[in-house]
Design a protein around this motif. Structure first.
Motif, mmCIF file in Angstrom:
data_model
loop_
_atom_site.group_PDB
_atom_site.id
_atom_site.type_symbol
_atom_site.label_atom_id
_atom_site.label_comp_id
_atom_site.label_asym_id
_atom_site.label_seq_id
_atom_site.Cartn_x
_atom_site.Cartn_y
_atom_site.Cartn_z
ATOM 1 N N GLY A 135 0.795 -1.221 0.000
ATOM 2 C CA GLY A 135 0.000 0.000 0.000
ATOM 3 C C GLY A 135 0.827 1.271 0.000
ATOM 4 O O GLY A 135 0.384 2.297 -0.512
ATOM 5 N N ALA A 136 2.027 1.218 0.565
ATOM 6 C CA ALA A 136 2.842 2.430 0.627
ATOM 7 C C ALA A 136 3.329 2.850 -0.752
ATOM 8 O O ALA A 136 3.710 4.001 -0.961
ATOM 9 C CB ALA A 136 4.036 2.225 1.544
ATOM 10 N N ILE A 176 1.634 5.906 -2.302
ATOM 11 C CA ILE A 176 2.003 7.286 -1.922
ATOM 12 C C ILE A 176 2.999 7.871 -2.935
ATOM 13 O O ILE A 176 2.701 8.885 -3.567
ATOM 14 C CB ILE A 176 2.542 7.345 -0.476
ATOM 15 C CG1 ILE A 176 1.448 6.873 0.490
ATOM 16 C CG2 ILE A 176 2.978 8.761 -0.124
ATOM 17 C CD1 ILE A 176 1.917 6.724 1.921
ATOM 18 N N THR A 233 -1.575 -3.145 2.378
ATOM 19 C CA THR A 233 -0.977 -2.892 3.696
ATOM 20 C C THR A 233 0.276 -2.047 3.522
ATOM 21 O O THR A 233 1.219 -2.455 2.842
ATOM 22 C CB THR A 233 -0.616 -4.225 4.389
ATOM 23 O OG1 THR A 233 -1.821 -4.972 4.542
ATOM 24 C CG2 THR A 233 0.021 -3.991 5.749
ATOM 25 N N PRO A 234 0.278 -0.852 4.096
ATOM 26 C CA PRO A 234 1.430 0.031 3.855
ATOM 27 C C PRO A 234 2.684 -0.385 4.620
ATOM 28 O O PRO A 234 2.595 -0.820 5.774
ATOM 29 C CB PRO A 234 0.933 1.397 4.337
ATOM 30 C CG PRO A 234 -0.202 1.115 5.238
ATOM 31 C CD PRO A 234 -0.760 -0.225 4.898
ATOM 32 N N TYR A 271 5.717 1.659 5.535
ATOM 33 C CA TYR A 271 6.199 3.030 5.430
ATOM 34 C C TYR A 271 7.716 3.125 5.253
ATOM 35 O O TYR A 271 8.223 4.093 4.704
ATOM 36 C CB TYR A 271 5.741 3.855 6.640
ATOM 37 C CG TYR A 271 4.241 4.036 6.664
ATOM 38 C CD1 TYR A 271 3.623 4.887 5.761
ATOM 39 C CD2 TYR A 271 3.444 3.327 7.555
ATOM 40 C CE1 TYR A 271 2.237 5.040 5.755
ATOM 41 C CE2 TYR A 271 2.069 3.469 7.551
ATOM 42 C CZ TYR A 271 1.470 4.324 6.650
ATOM 43 O OH TYR A 271 0.120 4.468 6.632
#
Lengths: 44, 607
Positions: free
Chosen positions: B41-42, B45, B224-225, B227
């Motif tokens: 998921g990250a 960004i 699911t990020p 980061y």
């Protein structure tokens, strides 16, 4: 589904779908400018 | 007087064609792989940041450059750029805008032909009852043009030619009568098929139809990020790369489509609508098909392993088998939907690649529409056949790397410099906003002038000197080992290994390990070397001809560089360098044609 993943997915998809619809609807409802334009269908 | 009478029929048609240009196979096959490999998921960004800071500005630049050139009757980048700045260099930089389209079409139409063939096979039920290995083998057989899956000799070539013929036919009908009509039919169908498959993917339930996990598990994995991956330059480079491919930027097709829009008509809202439509297809639909379905059947670990095959591998080697689990009717529906949507995504993009090539011939040499379309088809066929016949030798990958990756970055980097710094942002902004139906935030003046050029230069240099294992901490003034996919690494043949001679009497192992198998498959001989030192075994198979003599036997331990078999042979590096020579030749030939066309225009006083 984990909450974080769900928030991430829903936020991204809502923003993207929203903007896609917004811009496309604006295209559909923007009145053509007068005079000769770029599109042959409006000339008929 | 020009014979170029191409025109758009309607605004919606233009937007759907432009979105069709952007929506390609990568939306469904490349994006999910990139997301999985770059932080789940990250990844979204940096991906969205790159879209806002690089994708949208470049869309503005390309639409503006196209419409600006079109005002002077120039529908391709060489002369559109010449109008933006009279220095000789710019029209030759504009050559990229024809070269990339022609060279990408050469191999892209080949993939497109696979999707056409797989749609037919799905409808015929060819994959019924095949094991996973059988489905994977079907694809290998399909690529091996000497074998046939349907009884049609040279099936891959037949479908390739069929696909090209379809492209030529649609292109010969013009923009409103061909490209636009195709987009109006195919784009809604593509979205419909995508929604059907996405719903199937998300609603997959463990224990039903052979699924081991819920489809939601795949979505969870994808979204699911992580980061920490945001600090990794590799992730940013991958996100920037994905934005390029997905929006068909740096290619010259956006400029060509936009060149048929008049100055008083909007390009800002149009570009936003087409650009966001592509994002919808990629992020919303693209993320909900392959990964959730594959994870539903194989689980996380296996899918992570399968993503190493790349999107094409997963799509063609695995998906038909998974659809088979859904029963006879649904599997046909799913197969036709999946490969049908890939075909629609592919053909709407290849049509966009054909239009600049046609427009160039029509603008500069007064060719007729039909002749220009045929000329494009013939050029693609000549340039593309080596990718069909020598696919296994790496010709396809070379085209994809140099024409479909590096050229795009170089071209985009130079065109943003032309727009913001040479043509001038003030003039460029006025051109961009003329006739605009929506206001662009003023911050985009700063982004166009500084942020996007800096990002593109960073992407180019980052790709050129990418370090091995993507370990950027290794960068130092004393030098570092290059990643084999870096531009310099490719130029220096870093991935070639010990078989670096064109013609040789011995083939050296490219892997250390144990010779654990010598086998014959589809009348071809192979020797397999397996490395068992790591927890996960990895194998490499090397093909040898009947005339070669094996220098090893089963059970032998070999090191990288040890001879595996002897006898005369041609190494892969020969085909790689021939491909590069071919691409360079195409670039030079187009450059020469642009020079000839320029001299002609000077003589006729039409420039």
């Amino acid at each position: 589904m984990e909450t974080q993943a769900l928030i991430f997915m829903v936020t991204s998809e809502v923003i993207i779908t929203g903007l896609t619809l917004y811009f496309f609807i604006r295209v559909l409802f923007t009145k053509p400018k007068g005079g000769v334009d770029s599109y042959t269908d409006t000339k008929e | 007087m020009t014979t170029n009478n191409l025109a758009w029929g309607s605004r919606v048609g233009l937007i759907l064609a432009m979105a069709g240009n952007a929506v390609g196979l990568g939306n469904f096959l490349r994006f999910p792989m990139q997301a999985v490999q770059n932080g789940g998921g990250a990844f979204i960004i940096p991906y969205l940041v790159c879209f806002l800071l690089m994708g949208i500005p470049l869309l503005f630049v390309e639409w503006t450059a196209g419409r600006y050139g079109g005002q002077f009757g120039h529908h391709t980048t060489p002369f559109a750029f010449h109008k933006m700045n009279q220095r000789w260099i710019w029209k030759y930089i504009g050559v990229f805008g024809i070269f990339s389209n022609l060279s990408i079409a050469a191999y892209y139409c080949y993939i497109e032909s696979w999707t056409l063939s797989y749609t037919m096979h799905s409808a015929m039920g060819t994959f019924n009852g095949l094991s996973q290995h059988g489905v994977a083998n079907f694809f290998t057989n399909y690529l091996d043009i000497s074998t046939t899956t349907t009884g049609i000799p040279y099936e891959a070539v037949v479908f390739y030619v069929l696909c090209l013929a379809l492209n030529i036919w649609i292109l010969s009908k013009g923009l409103s009568g061909g490209v636009e009509k195709a987009a109006k039919i195919m784009m809604p169908l593509l979205i419909l098929f995508g929604i059907f498959l996405a719903i199937r993917g998300i609603t997959l339930k463990a224990g039903h139809e052979g699924a081991l996990f819920d489809g939601v598990v795949g979505l969870n994995f994808l979204w699911t990020p992580h980061y920490d991956s945001l600090m990794n330059p590799k992730v940013w480079l991958a996100a920037a790369g994905q934005i390029f491919f997905t929006l068909s930027l740096g290619q010259g097709s956006v400029q060509c489509y936009a060149s048929y829009v008049k100055k008083k008509d909007d390009i800002v809202l149009n570009s936003m609508s087409a650009g966001w439509m592509n994002e919808f297809v990629e992020v919303v639909l693209g993320s909900a098909i392959i990964i959730p379905i594959a994870i539903g059947y194989f689980g996380l670990e296996k899918v992570v392993e399968l993503t190493q095959l790349g999107g094409l591998g997963l799509g063609f080697r695995v998906m038909p088998f998974l659809f088979e689990q859904w029963g006879p009717i649904l599997s046909v529906l799913a197969g036709v939907s999946f490969f049908g949507l890939l075909f629609f995504a592919g053909i709407t993009s290849s049509l966009a690649m054909g239009t600049p090539c046609m427009s160039f011939l029509m603008d500069e040499f007064k060719w007729r529409r039909g002749s220009s379309a045929v000329a494009f088809g013939v050029a693609v066929l000549v340039l593309g056949l080596p990718t069909v016949f020598f696919f296994q030798e790496g010709v396809f990958d070379e085209y994809d790397y140099w024409a479909g990756t590096v050229s795009l970055v170089v071209f985009a980097m130079l065109e943003i410099i032309l727009f913001s710094w040479v043509f001038g942002l003030k003039k460029g902004w006025a051109e961009l906003t003329a006739g605009a139906d929506i206001k662009i935030p003023n911050i985009y003046k700063f982004i166009l002038k500084f942020v996007t050029p800096v990002m593109l230069i960073a992407v180019f240099f980052g790709s050129a000197v990418r370090p091995v294992n993507d370990d950027w901490s290794k960068i130092s003034f004393r030098g570092w080992d290059l990643h084999h996919e870096s531009i310099l690494g490719q130029m220096l043949h870093n991935n070639i290994g010990p078989n670096h001679k064109y013609f040789t009497d011995a083939f050296y192992s490219e892997k250390s390990g144990v010779v654990d198998s010598v086998f014959v498959q589809r009348n071809r001989n192979y020797v397999r070397v397996t490395d068992t030192t790591n927890a996960v075994k990895s194998s490499a198979e090397f093909e040898y001809k009947a005339k070669n003599q094996l220098a090893v036997k089963i059970g032998d331990q070999v090191n990288k560089g040890d001879a595996l078999f002897t006898g005369g042979m041609i190494n892969k590096v020969f085909f790689i360098d021939i491909s590069r020579f071919l691409l360079t030749l195409v670039f030079v030939l187009i450059g020469g044609t642009v020079y000839y066309a320029y001299r002609k225009r000077v003589r006729e006083k039409t420039i």
